[in-house]
Design an enzyme around this catalytic site. Structure first.
Site, PDB file in Angstrom:
ATOM      1  N   GLY A  32       0.816  -1.204   0.000  1.00  0.00           N
ATOM      2  CA  GLY A  32       0.000   0.000   0.000  1.00  0.00           C
ATOM      3  C   GLY A  32       0.850   1.254   0.000  1.00  0.00           C
ATOM      4  O   GLY A  32       2.078   1.204  -0.113  1.00  0.00           O
ATOM      5  N   VAL A  33       0.207   2.392   0.142  1.00  0.00           N
ATOM      6  CA  VAL A  33       0.882   3.686   0.152  1.00  0.00           C
ATOM      7  C   VAL A  33       1.811   3.764   1.366  1.00  0.00           C
ATOM      8  O   VAL A  33       1.527   3.183   2.415  1.00  0.00           O
ATOM      9  CB  VAL A  33      -0.152   4.826   0.191  1.00  0.00           C
ATOM     10  CG1 VAL A  33       0.523   6.182   0.050  1.00  0.00           C
ATOM     11  CG2 VAL A  33      -1.197   4.636  -0.907  1.00  0.00           C
ATOM     12  N   GLY A  35       3.618   4.940   4.735  1.00  0.00           N
ATOM     13  CA  GLY A  35       3.229   5.675   5.933  1.00  0.00           C
ATOM     14  C   GLY A  35       1.901   5.299   6.542  1.00  0.00           C
ATOM     15  O   GLY A  35       1.445   5.966   7.478  1.00  0.00           O
ATOM     16  N   ILE A  36       1.268   4.228   6.084  1.00  0.00           N
ATOM     17  CA  ILE A  36      -0.046   3.853   6.611  1.00  0.00           C
ATOM     18  C   ILE A  36       0.061   3.083   7.927  1.00  0.00           C
ATOM     19  O   ILE A  36      -0.788   3.204   8.800  1.00  0.00           O
ATOM     20  CB  ILE A  36      -0.827   3.034   5.565  1.00  0.00           C
ATOM     21  CG1 ILE A  36      -1.364   3.967   4.475  1.00  0.00           C
ATOM     22  CG2 ILE A  36      -1.969   2.250   6.185  1.00  0.00           C
ATOM     23  CD1 ILE A  36      -2.142   3.273   3.385  1.00  0.00           C
ATOM     24  N   GLY A  37       1.114   2.280   8.070  1.00  0.00           N
ATOM     25  CA  GLY A  37       1.282   1.499   9.286  1.00  0.00           C
ATOM     26  C   GLY A  37       1.482   0.020   9.043  1.00  0.00           C
ATOM     27  O   GLY A  37       1.396  -0.788   9.962  1.00  0.00           O
ATOM     28  N   LYS A  38       1.817  -0.358   7.802  1.00  0.00           N
ATOM     29  CA  LYS A  38       1.975  -1.772   7.485  1.00  0.00           C
ATOM     30  C   LYS A  38       3.177  -2.389   8.193  1.00  0.00           C
ATOM     31  O   LYS A  38       3.111  -3.555   8.615  1.00  0.00           O
ATOM     32  CB  LYS A  38       2.072  -1.987   5.973  1.00  0.00           C
ATOM     33  CG  LYS A  38       3.199  -1.245   5.334  1.00  0.00           C
ATOM     34  CD  LYS A  38       3.297  -1.478   3.849  1.00  0.00           C
ATOM     35  CE  LYS A  38       4.413  -0.616   3.308  1.00  0.00           C
ATOM     36  NZ  LYS A  38       5.678  -0.745   4.036  1.00  0.00           N
ATOM     37  N   SER A  39       4.269  -1.627   8.331  1.00  0.00           N
ATOM     38  CA  SER A  39       5.460  -2.177   8.986  1.00  0.00           C
ATOM     39  C   SER A  39       5.178  -2.477  10.454  1.00  0.00           C
ATOM     40  O   SER A  39       5.560  -3.534  10.973  1.00  0.00           O
ATOM     41  CB  SER A  39       6.632  -1.203   8.863  1.00  0.00           C
ATOM     42  OG  SER A  39       6.965  -0.979   7.505  1.00  0.00           O
ATOM     43  N   GLU A  60      10.968  -4.059   5.579  1.00  0.00           N
ATOM     44  CA  GLU A  60      11.451  -3.284   4.436  1.00  0.00           C
ATOM     45  C   GLU A  60      12.979  -3.297   4.444  1.00  0.00           C
ATOM     46  O   GLU A  60      13.595  -3.198   5.508  1.00  0.00           O
ATOM     47  CB  GLU A  60      10.964  -1.835   4.518  1.00  0.00           C
ATOM     48  CG  GLU A  60       9.548  -1.622   4.066  1.00  0.00           C
ATOM     49  CD  GLU A  60       9.179  -0.147   4.005  1.00  0.00           C
ATOM     50  OE1 GLU A  60       8.624   0.282   2.986  1.00  0.00           O
ATOM     51  OE2 GLU A  60       9.445   0.572   4.984  1.00  0.00           O
TER      52      GLU A  60
END
EC number: 2.7.1.21
Length: 352
Positions: A32-33, A35-39, A60
Protein backbone atom coordinates in the site's frame (compact mmCIF):
# COMPACT_ATOMS: atom_id res chain seq x y z
CA UNK A 1 9.69 -13.54 14.30
CA UNK A 2 7.62 -15.28 16.94
CA UNK A 3 7.72 -18.97 17.88
CA UNK A 4 10.06 -21.42 16.24
CA UNK A 5 8.82 -22.79 12.94
CA UNK A 6 7.72 -26.42 12.58
CA UNK A 7 10.72 -28.68 12.22
CA UNK A 8 11.88 -32.22 12.63
CA UNK A 9 11.04 -35.46 10.89
CA UNK A 10 7.46 -36.69 11.26
CA UNK A 11 8.13 -40.37 10.47
CA UNK A 12 10.36 -42.75 8.55
CA UNK A 13 9.59 -44.55 5.32
CA UNK A 14 9.40 -48.32 4.98
CA UNK A 15 13.09 -48.31 4.09
CA UNK A 16 13.93 -46.43 7.26
CA UNK A 17 14.77 -43.15 5.51
CA UNK A 18 13.51 -40.03 7.27
CA UNK A 19 10.44 -38.39 5.73
CA UNK A 20 10.26 -34.62 5.90
CA UNK A 21 7.33 -33.25 7.83
CA UNK A 22 4.86 -31.37 5.66
CA UNK A 23 4.23 -27.73 6.55
CA UNK A 24 1.30 -25.61 5.41
CA UNK A 25 2.44 -22.04 4.70
CA UNK A 26 0.43 -18.86 4.24
CA UNK A 27 2.51 -16.03 2.84
CA UNK A 28 1.27 -12.46 3.10
CA UNK A 29 2.67 -9.36 1.43
CA UNK A 30 1.62 -6.20 3.28
CA UNK A 31 1.52 -3.37 0.77
CA UNK A 32 0.00 0.00 0.00
CA UNK A 33 0.88 3.69 0.15
CA UNK A 34 3.85 4.60 2.34
CA UNK A 35 3.23 5.68 5.93
CA UNK A 36 -0.05 3.85 6.61
CA UNK A 37 1.28 1.50 9.29
CA UNK A 38 1.98 -1.77 7.49
CA UNK A 39 5.46 -2.18 8.99
CA UNK A 40 4.13 -1.78 12.52
CA UNK A 41 1.34 -4.23 11.70
CA UNK A 42 3.83 -6.78 10.38
CA UNK A 43 6.00 -6.52 13.47
CA UNK A 44 2.99 -6.95 15.76
CA UNK A 45 1.86 -10.00 13.79
CA UNK A 46 5.31 -11.52 14.28
CA UNK A 47 5.35 -10.76 18.01
CA UNK A 48 2.57 -13.29 18.63
CA UNK A 49 1.19 -16.26 16.76
CA UNK A 50 -1.16 -15.34 13.93
CA UNK A 51 -4.19 -17.58 14.20
CA UNK A 52 -2.14 -19.90 16.43
CA UNK A 53 0.71 -20.45 13.96
CA UNK A 54 4.31 -19.22 14.21
CA UNK A 55 4.89 -16.05 12.18
CA UNK A 56 8.01 -14.85 10.36
CA UNK A 57 8.40 -11.22 9.31
CA UNK A 58 10.61 -9.82 6.55
CA UNK A 59 10.92 -6.01 7.00
CA UNK A 60 11.45 -3.28 4.44
CA UNK A 61 15.08 -3.43 3.22
CA UNK A 62 15.82 -0.01 4.69
CA UNK A 63 19.59 -0.48 5.04
CA UNK A 64 19.84 -1.56 1.40
CA UNK A 65 18.23 1.73 0.40
CA UNK A 66 19.94 4.05 2.85
CA UNK A 67 23.30 2.84 4.14
CA UNK A 68 24.76 -0.12 2.22
CA UNK A 69 25.76 1.94 -0.81
CA UNK A 70 26.92 5.45 -1.59
CA UNK A 71 23.50 7.04 -2.17
CA UNK A 72 20.42 7.24 0.04
CA UNK A 73 17.68 6.40 -2.46
CA UNK A 74 14.82 7.70 -0.30
CA UNK A 75 16.37 11.14 0.10
CA UNK A 76 17.60 11.03 -3.49
CA UNK A 77 14.26 10.44 -5.19
CA UNK A 78 12.58 13.27 -3.28
CA UNK A 79 15.53 15.61 -3.75
CA UNK A 80 15.36 14.99 -7.50
CA UNK A 81 11.76 16.21 -7.64
CA UNK A 82 12.65 19.26 -5.53
CA UNK A 83 15.50 20.18 -7.87
CA UNK A 84 13.20 19.81 -10.89
CA UNK A 85 10.54 22.02 -9.34
CA UNK A 86 13.13 24.66 -8.47
CA UNK A 87 14.45 24.70 -12.03
CA UNK A 88 17.83 23.24 -11.09
CA UNK A 89 17.26 20.06 -13.10
CA UNK A 90 15.75 19.60 -16.57
CA UNK A 91 12.61 17.45 -16.71
CA UNK A 92 14.23 14.78 -18.92
CA UNK A 93 17.26 14.55 -16.64
CA UNK A 94 15.03 14.35 -13.58
CA UNK A 95 13.01 11.54 -15.17
CA UNK A 96 16.17 9.54 -15.86
CA UNK A 97 17.46 10.02 -12.32
CA UNK A 98 14.06 9.10 -10.88
CA UNK A 99 14.02 5.88 -12.91
CA UNK A 100 17.51 5.07 -11.62
CA UNK A 101 16.46 5.52 -8.01
CA UNK A 102 13.27 3.55 -8.55
CA UNK A 103 15.28 0.62 -9.88
CA UNK A 104 17.39 0.78 -6.72
CA UNK A 105 14.23 0.35 -4.65
CA UNK A 106 13.43 -2.81 -6.59
CA UNK A 107 16.74 -4.64 -6.29
CA UNK A 108 16.48 -6.01 -2.72
CA UNK A 109 12.90 -7.16 -3.29
CA UNK A 110 13.93 -9.10 -6.39
CA UNK A 111 16.83 -10.69 -4.53
CA UNK A 112 14.60 -11.67 -1.60
CA UNK A 113 11.90 -13.02 -3.90
CA UNK A 114 14.42 -15.13 -5.83
CA UNK A 115 15.81 -16.51 -2.57
CA UNK A 116 12.48 -17.45 -0.99
CA UNK A 117 9.99 -18.33 -3.74
CA UNK A 118 11.18 -21.93 -4.04
CA UNK A 119 10.74 -22.54 -0.31
CA UNK A 120 6.96 -22.20 -0.23
CA UNK A 121 6.19 -25.47 -2.02
CA UNK A 122 4.33 -25.97 -5.27
CA UNK A 123 1.08 -27.53 -4.09
CA UNK A 124 -1.74 -25.06 -3.54
CA UNK A 125 -4.21 -25.96 -0.80
CA UNK A 126 -7.89 -25.25 -0.31
CA UNK A 127 -8.62 -21.81 1.12
CA UNK A 128 -9.29 -21.93 4.83
CA UNK A 129 -6.61 -24.55 5.52
CA UNK A 130 -5.09 -23.79 8.91
CA UNK A 131 -1.45 -22.77 8.41
CA UNK A 132 1.46 -24.27 10.30
CA UNK A 133 3.52 -21.18 9.44
CA UNK A 134 2.61 -17.63 8.44
CA UNK A 135 5.22 -15.60 6.54
CA UNK A 136 4.71 -11.83 6.36
CA UNK A 137 6.66 -9.65 3.91
CA UNK A 138 6.76 -5.86 4.09
CA UNK A 139 5.82 -5.33 0.43
CA UNK A 140 5.78 -7.49 -2.66
CA UNK A 141 8.08 -6.73 -5.64
CA UNK A 142 4.97 -5.39 -7.42
CA UNK A 143 5.28 -2.27 -5.25
CA UNK A 144 8.66 -1.16 -6.54
CA UNK A 145 8.42 -2.71 -10.01
CA UNK A 146 4.87 -1.64 -10.90
CA UNK A 147 2.89 0.47 -8.42
CA UNK A 148 5.38 3.17 -7.44
CA UNK A 149 6.79 3.50 -10.99
CA UNK A 150 3.22 3.74 -12.32
CA UNK A 151 2.47 6.54 -9.87
CA UNK A 152 5.65 8.37 -10.86
CA UNK A 153 4.70 8.00 -14.52
CA UNK A 154 1.17 9.30 -13.99
CA UNK A 155 2.49 12.33 -12.10
CA UNK A 156 5.05 13.04 -14.81
CA UNK A 157 8.20 12.05 -12.92
CA UNK A 158 9.02 9.07 -15.16
CA UNK A 159 8.58 8.17 -18.83
CA UNK A 160 6.51 5.31 -20.25
CA UNK A 161 9.76 3.83 -21.52
CA UNK A 162 11.09 3.67 -17.96
CA UNK A 163 7.79 2.31 -16.63
CA UNK A 164 7.74 -0.56 -19.14
CA UNK A 165 11.36 -1.34 -18.27
CA UNK A 166 10.48 -1.54 -14.57
CA UNK A 167 7.34 -3.62 -15.14
CA UNK A 168 9.39 -6.14 -17.13
CA UNK A 169 11.48 -6.88 -14.02
CA UNK A 170 8.49 -8.08 -11.98
CA UNK A 171 9.06 -11.75 -11.12
CA UNK A 172 6.39 -14.33 -11.78
CA UNK A 173 4.56 -15.25 -8.59
CA UNK A 174 4.15 -18.94 -7.78
CA UNK A 175 0.86 -20.21 -6.42
CA UNK A 176 -0.24 -19.07 -2.99
CA UNK A 177 0.70 -15.39 -2.95
CA UNK A 178 -1.54 -13.04 -0.93
CA UNK A 179 -1.24 -9.26 -1.05
CA UNK A 180 -3.00 -7.14 1.56
CA UNK A 181 -3.35 -3.57 0.31
CA UNK A 182 -3.44 -1.49 3.47
CA UNK A 183 -5.67 1.59 3.50
CA UNK A 184 -6.41 4.51 5.81
CA UNK A 185 -8.43 7.71 5.72
CA UNK A 186 -6.40 10.63 4.39
CA UNK A 187 -6.35 12.77 7.55
CA UNK A 188 -5.09 9.95 9.74
CA UNK A 189 -2.60 8.96 7.05
CA UNK A 190 -1.06 12.44 7.03
CA UNK A 191 -0.99 12.51 10.84
CA UNK A 192 0.95 9.24 10.95
CA UNK A 193 3.41 10.47 8.33
CA UNK A 194 4.07 13.61 10.35
CA UNK A 195 4.52 11.55 13.50
CA UNK A 196 7.12 9.22 12.03
CA UNK A 197 9.02 12.04 10.27
CA UNK A 198 11.37 9.69 8.38
CA UNK A 199 14.60 11.43 7.35
CA UNK A 200 14.54 12.43 3.68
CA UNK A 201 10.90 11.46 3.20
CA UNK A 202 8.33 14.08 2.24
CA UNK A 203 4.56 14.25 2.57
CA UNK A 204 3.79 14.56 -1.12
CA UNK A 205 0.00 14.71 -1.35
CA UNK A 206 -0.04 14.34 -5.13
CA UNK A 207 2.08 11.20 -4.90
CA UNK A 208 -0.07 9.87 -2.05
CA UNK A 209 -3.29 10.46 -4.02
CA UNK A 210 -1.84 8.79 -7.12
CA UNK A 211 -0.55 5.80 -5.18
CA UNK A 212 -3.95 5.31 -3.57
CA UNK A 213 -5.45 5.17 -7.05
CA UNK A 214 -2.76 2.83 -8.38
CA UNK A 215 -3.30 0.39 -5.53
CA UNK A 216 -7.04 0.46 -6.27
CA UNK A 217 -6.10 -0.38 -9.87
CA UNK A 218 -4.01 -3.30 -8.58
CA UNK A 219 -6.96 -4.67 -6.60
CA UNK A 220 -9.19 -4.22 -9.65
CA UNK A 221 -6.63 -5.96 -11.85
CA UNK A 222 -6.70 -8.96 -9.52
CA UNK A 223 -10.51 -9.05 -9.56
CA UNK A 224 -10.53 -8.63 -13.35
CA UNK A 225 -8.13 -11.54 -13.90
CA UNK A 226 -9.89 -13.72 -11.35
CA UNK A 227 -13.09 -13.35 -13.39
CA UNK A 228 -11.35 -15.14 -16.26
CA UNK A 229 -10.87 -12.08 -18.44
CA UNK A 230 -7.62 -10.95 -20.08
CA UNK A 231 -6.29 -7.50 -20.91
CA UNK A 232 -7.31 -7.88 -24.58
CA UNK A 233 -10.98 -8.09 -23.57
CA UNK A 234 -12.30 -4.61 -24.29
CA UNK A 235 -8.94 -3.21 -25.39
CA UNK A 236 -10.31 -2.01 -28.73
CA UNK A 237 -13.01 0.08 -27.04
CA UNK A 238 -10.70 1.43 -24.35
CA UNK A 239 -9.92 5.15 -24.77
CA UNK A 240 -6.34 6.33 -25.00
CA UNK A 241 -4.53 6.99 -21.76
CA UNK A 242 -4.03 10.71 -22.37
CA UNK A 243 -3.36 13.74 -20.18
CA UNK A 244 -6.98 13.72 -19.00
CA UNK A 245 -6.53 10.15 -17.75
CA UNK A 246 -3.28 11.05 -16.02
CA UNK A 247 -4.85 14.08 -14.35
CA UNK A 248 -7.73 11.97 -13.05
CA UNK A 249 -5.29 9.39 -11.69
CA UNK A 250 -3.65 12.07 -9.52
CA UNK A 251 -6.93 13.10 -7.87
CA UNK A 252 -7.63 11.70 -4.40
CA UNK A 253 -9.60 8.44 -4.55
CA UNK A 254 -10.62 8.89 -8.19
CA UNK A 255 -10.27 5.11 -8.53
CA UNK A 256 -11.95 2.71 -6.12
CA UNK A 257 -11.78 -1.05 -5.69
CA UNK A 258 -14.61 -2.75 -7.58
CA UNK A 259 -15.78 -6.34 -7.28
CA UNK A 260 -16.60 -6.47 -11.01
CA UNK A 261 -14.18 -4.01 -12.60
CA UNK A 262 -13.95 -3.03 -16.23
CA UNK A 263 -10.65 -2.96 -18.10
CA UNK A 264 -10.59 0.82 -17.60
CA UNK A 265 -10.42 0.26 -13.81
CA UNK A 266 -7.25 -1.85 -14.03
CA UNK A 267 -3.54 -1.22 -14.37
CA UNK A 268 -3.68 -2.28 -18.02
CA UNK A 269 -5.60 0.87 -19.02
CA UNK A 270 -2.64 3.19 -18.50
CA UNK A 271 -0.66 1.31 -21.16
CA UNK A 272 -2.99 2.28 -24.00
CA UNK A 273 -0.84 5.26 -24.80
CA UNK A 274 0.58 6.53 -28.13
CA UNK A 275 4.13 5.53 -27.15
CA UNK A 276 3.12 1.85 -27.30
CA UNK A 277 0.93 1.98 -30.42
CA UNK A 278 1.67 2.01 -34.15
CA UNK A 279 0.36 4.55 -36.66
CA UNK A 280 -2.97 2.71 -36.83
CA UNK A 281 -3.44 2.86 -33.08
CA UNK A 282 -2.67 -0.84 -32.66
CA UNK A 283 -0.40 -1.91 -29.82
CA UNK A 284 2.98 -3.19 -31.02
CA UNK A 285 3.46 -6.91 -30.49
CA UNK A 286 6.51 -6.45 -28.28
CA UNK A 287 4.44 -4.30 -25.90
CA UNK A 288 1.53 -6.75 -26.09
CA UNK A 289 3.96 -9.42 -24.95
CA UNK A 290 4.89 -7.21 -22.00
CA UNK A 291 1.22 -6.97 -20.97
CA UNK A 292 0.81 -10.72 -21.44
CA UNK A 293 3.75 -11.24 -19.11
CA UNK A 294 2.38 -8.79 -16.54
CA UNK A 295 -0.94 -10.62 -16.60
CA UNK A 296 0.70 -13.99 -16.01
CA UNK A 297 2.86 -12.61 -13.21
CA UNK A 298 -0.13 -11.16 -11.37
CA UNK A 299 -2.51 -14.07 -11.90
CA UNK A 300 -1.37 -16.11 -8.88
CA UNK A 301 -1.69 -13.17 -6.49
CA UNK A 302 -4.83 -12.86 -4.39
CA UNK A 303 -5.37 -9.22 -3.40
CA UNK A 304 -7.19 -8.18 -0.24
CA UNK A 305 -7.75 -4.75 1.31
CA UNK A 306 -7.48 -3.94 5.01
CA UNK A 307 -8.18 -0.68 6.83
CA UNK A 308 -5.45 0.07 9.39
CA UNK A 309 -7.26 2.79 11.32
CA UNK A 310 -7.13 0.99 14.67
CA UNK A 311 -4.40 0.33 17.22
CA UNK A 312 -1.40 -1.76 16.10
CA UNK A 313 -2.91 -4.86 17.71
CA UNK A 314 -6.29 -4.19 16.09
CA UNK A 315 -4.60 -3.71 12.71
CA UNK A 316 -2.75 -7.01 13.09
CA UNK A 317 -6.04 -8.69 14.02
CA UNK A 318 -7.67 -7.22 10.91
CA UNK A 319 -5.03 -8.79 8.67
CA UNK A 320 -5.12 -12.06 10.61
CA UNK A 321 -8.89 -12.25 10.12
CA UNK A 322 -8.26 -12.53 6.37
CA UNK A 323 -6.05 -15.63 6.68
CA UNK A 324 -8.95 -18.13 6.35
CA UNK A 325 -9.71 -16.52 2.97
CA UNK A 326 -6.13 -16.71 1.75
CA UNK A 327 -4.30 -19.15 -0.48
CA UNK A 328 -1.75 -21.46 1.12
CA UNK A 329 0.84 -23.93 -0.07
CA UNK A 330 2.27 -27.20 1.15
CA UNK A 331 6.00 -27.21 1.86
CA UNK A 332 8.25 -29.13 4.24
CA UNK A 333 10.06 -28.62 7.52
CA UNK A 334 13.47 -28.12 5.90
CA UNK A 335 12.13 -25.29 3.74
CA UNK A 336 10.38 -23.78 6.76
CA UNK A 337 13.68 -23.78 8.65
CA UNK A 338 15.37 -22.12 5.67
CA UNK A 339 12.71 -19.39 5.74
CA UNK A 340 13.32 -18.87 9.44
CA UNK A 341 17.06 -18.46 8.87
CA UNK A 342 16.42 -16.08 5.97
CA UNK A 343 14.06 -13.96 8.07
CA UNK A 344 16.58 -13.78 10.91
CA UNK A 345 19.37 -12.73 8.53
CA UNK A 346 17.22 -10.20 6.66
CA UNK A 347 16.06 -8.58 9.89
CA UNK A 348 19.63 -8.33 11.15
CA UNK A 349 21.08 -6.89 7.94
CA UNK A 350 18.30 -4.56 6.80
CA UNK A 351 17.74 -2.60 10.03
CA UNK A 352 19.01 0.99 10.28
Amino acid sequence: MAARVPSGEARRSASGAPVRRQVTIVRIYLDGVYGIGKSTTGRVMASAASGGSPTLYFPEPMAYWRTLFEADVISGIYDTQNRKQQGDLAADDAASITAHYQSRFTTPYLILHDHTFGLFGGDSLQRGTRPDLTVVFDRHPVASAVCFPAARYLIGDMSMCALIAMVATLPREPQGGNIVVTTLNVDEHVRRLRTRARIGEQIDMKLIATLRNVYSMLANTSNFLRSGRVWRDGWGELPLSCETYKHRATQMDAFQERESPELSDTLFAMFKTPELLDDRGVILEVHAWALDALMLKLRNLSVFCADLSGTPRQCAATVESLIPLMSSTLSDSESASSLERAARTFNAEMGV
